[in-house]
Design an enzyme around this catalytic site. Structure first.
Site, PDB file in Angstrom:
ATOM      1  N   ASP A  52      16.887   4.443   9.596  1.00 11.06           N
ATOM      2  CA  ASP A  52      15.911   5.320   8.749  1.00 11.06           C
ATOM      3  C   ASP A  52      16.761   6.454   8.272  1.00 11.06           C
ATOM      4  O   ASP A  52      17.525   7.295   8.834  1.00 11.06           O
ATOM      5  CB  ASP A  52      14.927   5.854   9.794  1.00 11.06           C
ATOM      6  CG  ASP A  52      13.750   6.499   9.066  1.00 11.06           C
ATOM      7  OD1 ASP A  52      13.038   6.244   7.998  1.00 11.06           O
ATOM      8  OD2 ASP A  52      13.572   7.810   9.175  1.00 11.06           O
ATOM      9  N   GLU A  71      18.390   2.099   4.990  1.00 10.53           N
ATOM     10  CA  GLU A  71      17.267   2.565   4.279  1.00 10.53           C
ATOM     11  C   GLU A  71      17.927   3.882   3.671  1.00 10.53           C
ATOM     12  O   GLU A  71      17.982   4.908   4.085  1.00 10.53           O
ATOM     13  CB  GLU A  71      16.163   3.017   4.931  1.00 10.53           C
ATOM     14  CG  GLU A  71      14.810   3.236   4.136  1.00 10.53           C
ATOM     15  CD  GLU A  71      14.251   4.850   4.260  1.00 10.53           C
ATOM     16  OE1 GLU A  71      13.445   4.949   3.453  1.00 10.53           O
ATOM     17  OE2 GLU A  71      14.610   5.706   4.950  1.00 10.53           O
TER      18      GLU A  71
HETATM   19  C1  GLC Z   1      11.914   7.229   5.878  1.00  9.34           C
HETATM   20  C2  GLC Z   1      10.451   6.554   6.032  1.00  9.34           C
HETATM   21  C3  GLC Z   1       9.627   7.367   5.837  1.00  9.34           C
HETATM   22  C4  GLC Z   1       9.471   8.804   6.544  1.00  9.34           C
HETATM   23  C5  GLC Z   1      11.068   9.215   6.353  1.00  9.34           C
HETATM   24  C6  GLC Z   1      11.233  10.122   7.685  1.00  9.34           C
HETATM   25  O1  GLC Z   1      12.043   7.558   4.288  1.00  9.34           O
HETATM   26  O2  GLC Z   1      10.370   5.263   5.384  1.00  9.34           O
HETATM   27  O3  GLC Z   1       8.244   6.880   5.827  1.00  9.34           O
HETATM   28  O4  GLC Z   1       8.735   9.603   6.100  1.00  9.34           O
HETATM   29  O5  GLC Z   1      11.952   8.280   6.682  1.00  9.34           O
HETATM   30  O6  GLC Z   1      11.515   9.736   8.901  1.00  9.34           O
END
Ligand code: GLC
Length: 599
Positions: A244, A286
């Site tokens: 993440d 991500e």
């Molecule tokens: C990522 C997640 C999102 C979250 C962020 C902080 O972007 O997809 O939903 O708010 O991380 O963890």
């Protein structure tokens, strides 16, 4: 890649680094020793499994999908019925009480959230899924923890082993310096990048919400602790870790503290550790950043980072094409060579649990005669449903009243026109909405990569406006598109007289075709083709297959001479309907939002 060299390169050649490096090696040794024989058997086969045409994912929040893990077991058959082969469980580890950003504020990495079940149950579910040929993916939130995490507590108590695990200062001098160049991630709901806690007398770096404290990766202990968690979870049988918010992991005053080179070093080290301990495991990164920055997270041949990355570019281009009925931006952007390594693979999706931000290639937009700012405004208003004639119903996310900048929220179906059609009891609009939903899926299922469906989209679930009545969620419009699975509606999934049936059955059919045809494996690259018709997107898969997709509600004629090297109309067959393609004076006819998978 030499792990030791990289470690010392980042952390410096000194006694502390030596101590921490030895600690890291023992963490790895312990994890290797604890790895079950069955997992070791999978490790022996390596990690190339994710490149298969059989891969089709779904993402879901356990509580929204099935309340808990126990009830989830009863829903596994539903997933196999659709043809799913990997499940992404949205954050399911213990997170703080109250607002926890949908579970992205983890307070204990090794405990499953009570309301979902236990770690033993999760392991059991992973085993059941494996038996059905379904892989498991979980979120690994490694940029920050909840401020309630035990590491934060120990750090504040002055436990020397947890010193400097977070980024905190007694005065605002350094925070102010950082702020000069940092961007804001949640400018509306959580402005600024530091939070001052009078009771602690500290300024803590909190790039996301106030309760999400950024980990300090300049401290090797943070890296070791995170690796220890990663390997412990890997030993539960998890196949895919969704890393993440990785662009934010390394911070540096005077920079945006995004995508810095040390982030890439950290991920490459983690990748190498996985190769040594649990090599069947893969990373999904991500990084919702510019396309040329995203591709860097695949790493290089000798320094691999992530196996798969979210194809955020394709996602926004699909919506852009649908709203404008013009695929030229998509064609031009996807034709650009970003230097993706041969084994780098996309996760193709039409929407996820987050908002949609309109990051287009501005140069390409200008070359098409569009003003980038005006075009962005068009998208924002179109998706919200405010642009005259728009079929979409959604909401703004993080609207800035001064610049008018915003992102958008909404479910796939609502943004494709289904909610509007139902509100207006408009049968024709309803037909068009279903066609749009299927069209977008036809691209993500056929384009090279792994398709990822958001649970509920397979039956066309609408926006969930009830989030506004829940105190913690009301100010975060992303909850609009994270509604509960409607199992009653899902009962209609085999009835072609219902919208649920029309979407589910056709999706299921596309997935079936994908899984039984090797041209959908990741070895076949998708190459965009200019058909000369601005509403029709076309790509071929290394000459083996040709996809045509009409992004407008009007019928379109495509001059087949644009791809006569591929075949003549009379020789081509559509894999979806099985019908032979007819030529009308070298032209192929596509109905409203029609898509063809030609061989
Ligand atoms: C990522 C997640 C999102 C979250 C962020 C902080 O972007 O997809 O939903 O708010 O991380 O963890």
């Amino acid at each position: 890649m030499d792990l030791q060299n990289s470690y010392f390169e980042i952390y410096g050649d000194n006694d502390i680094t030596k101590y921490r490096y030895n600690q890291l090696i023992s963490i790895m040794d312990k994890a290797k020793k604890n790895r079950k024989a069955s997992l070791k058997k999978e490790d022996a086969k390596g990690n190339s499994w994710y490149r298969s045409e059989k891969m089709v994912g779904i993402m879901l929040y356990i509580d929204r999908f099935s309340n808990n893990l126990f009830e989830f077991e009863k829903r596994i058959d539903y997933l196999t019925e659709l043809g799913i082969t990997y499940v992404h469980f949205m954050p399911l580890l213990k997170s703080r009480e109250g607002n926890n950003d949908g579970g992205y504020a983890v307070s204990d990495y090794l405990i499953v959230e009570d309301k979902y079940g236990t770690m033993e149950q999760l392991e059991h579910v992973i085993g059941l899924l494996k038996k059905k040929g379904i892989r498991t993916c979980i979120d690994f939130v490694l940029n920050h923890t909840a401020k309630e995490h035990v590491w934060a507590k120990k750090c504040l108590e002055g436990d020397p082993d947890y010193n400097d695990m977070y980024i905190m200062y007694d005065t605002d001098e350094i925070p102010n310096k950082y702020e000069e160049t940092l961007t804001q991630i949640f400018p509306g709901v959580a402005p600024g990048n530091f939070t001052y806690y009078p009771e602690l007398g500290k300024y803590v770096m909190t790039r996301f919400y106030e309760f999400q404290w950024d980990l300090n990766y300049r401290n090797p202990q943070v890296f070791n602790k995170i690796v220890e968690v990663l390997l412990t979870l890997a030993n539960k049988g998890i196949d895919i870790f969704r890393l993440d918010a990785i662009p934010y992991m390394w911070k540096q005053i005077g920079t945006s503290s995004m995508n810095l080179s040390n982030v890439h070093k950290l991920i490459a080290m983690m990748y190498e550790i996985v190769q040594q301990v649990c090599p069947s495991v893969i990373f999904l990164g991500e990084a919702i950043v510019q396309p040329f920055e995203i591709v860097k997270y695949f790493g290089t041949r000798d320094r691999k980072e992530c196996n798969v990355m979210y194809n955020a570019s394709l996602m926004v281009l699909l919506w852009n094409s649908l709203a404008s009925r013009d695929v030229r931006l998509m064609y031009k952007s996807l034709s650009k060579d970003y230097g993706i390594p041969d084994d780098g693979l996309w996760i193709n999706y039409v929407r996820c649990h987050d908002d949609i931000g309109w990051g287009f290639e501005t140069d390409i937009l200008r070359s098409l005669g569009c003003d980038p700012e005006q075009h962005k405004q068009f998208m924002i208003q179109f998706m919200e449903g405010k642009f005259p004639g728009s079929f979409s119903i959604g909401e703004l996310y993080e609207f800035n009243p001064v610049t008018k900048d915003a992102r958008n929220s909404g479910t796939l179906a609502s943004m494709c026109g289904l909610e509007q059609a139902i509100n207006e009891r408009h049968i024709y609009k309803l037909e068009l909405a279903v066609k749009r939903i299927l069209l977008l899926h036809s691209i993500i299922i056929s384009y090279t990569g792994i398709p990822l469906i958001y649970s509920g989209d397979e039956i066309g679930q609408l926006n969930d406006w009830s989030y506004k009545t829940i105190k913690e969620n009301a100010s975060d419009s992303r909850w609009l598109h994270r509604g509960k699975m409607n199992w009653e509606d899902a009962e209609n999934r085999n009835d072609l007289a219902t919208t649920q049936g029309q979407i589910f059955k056709r999706l299921q059919h596309m997935i079936e075709i994908r899984k039984s045809n090797v041209y959908f494996s990741s070895d076949y690259k998708s190459i965009p083709v200019d058909t000369g018709n601005k509403s029709v997107f076309c790509f071929h898969k290394e000459d083996k297959m040709l996809v045509l997709a009409n992004f407008s509600e009007h019928e379109q004629w495509v001059d087949s001479r644009a791809f006569d090297w591929f075949g003549l109309p009379g020789e081509m067959k559509d894999l979806i309907t099985g019908r032979q393609i007819r030529s009308y004076n070298n032209n192929i006819l596509l109905g409203p939002y029609e898509y063809l998978w030609l061989v």
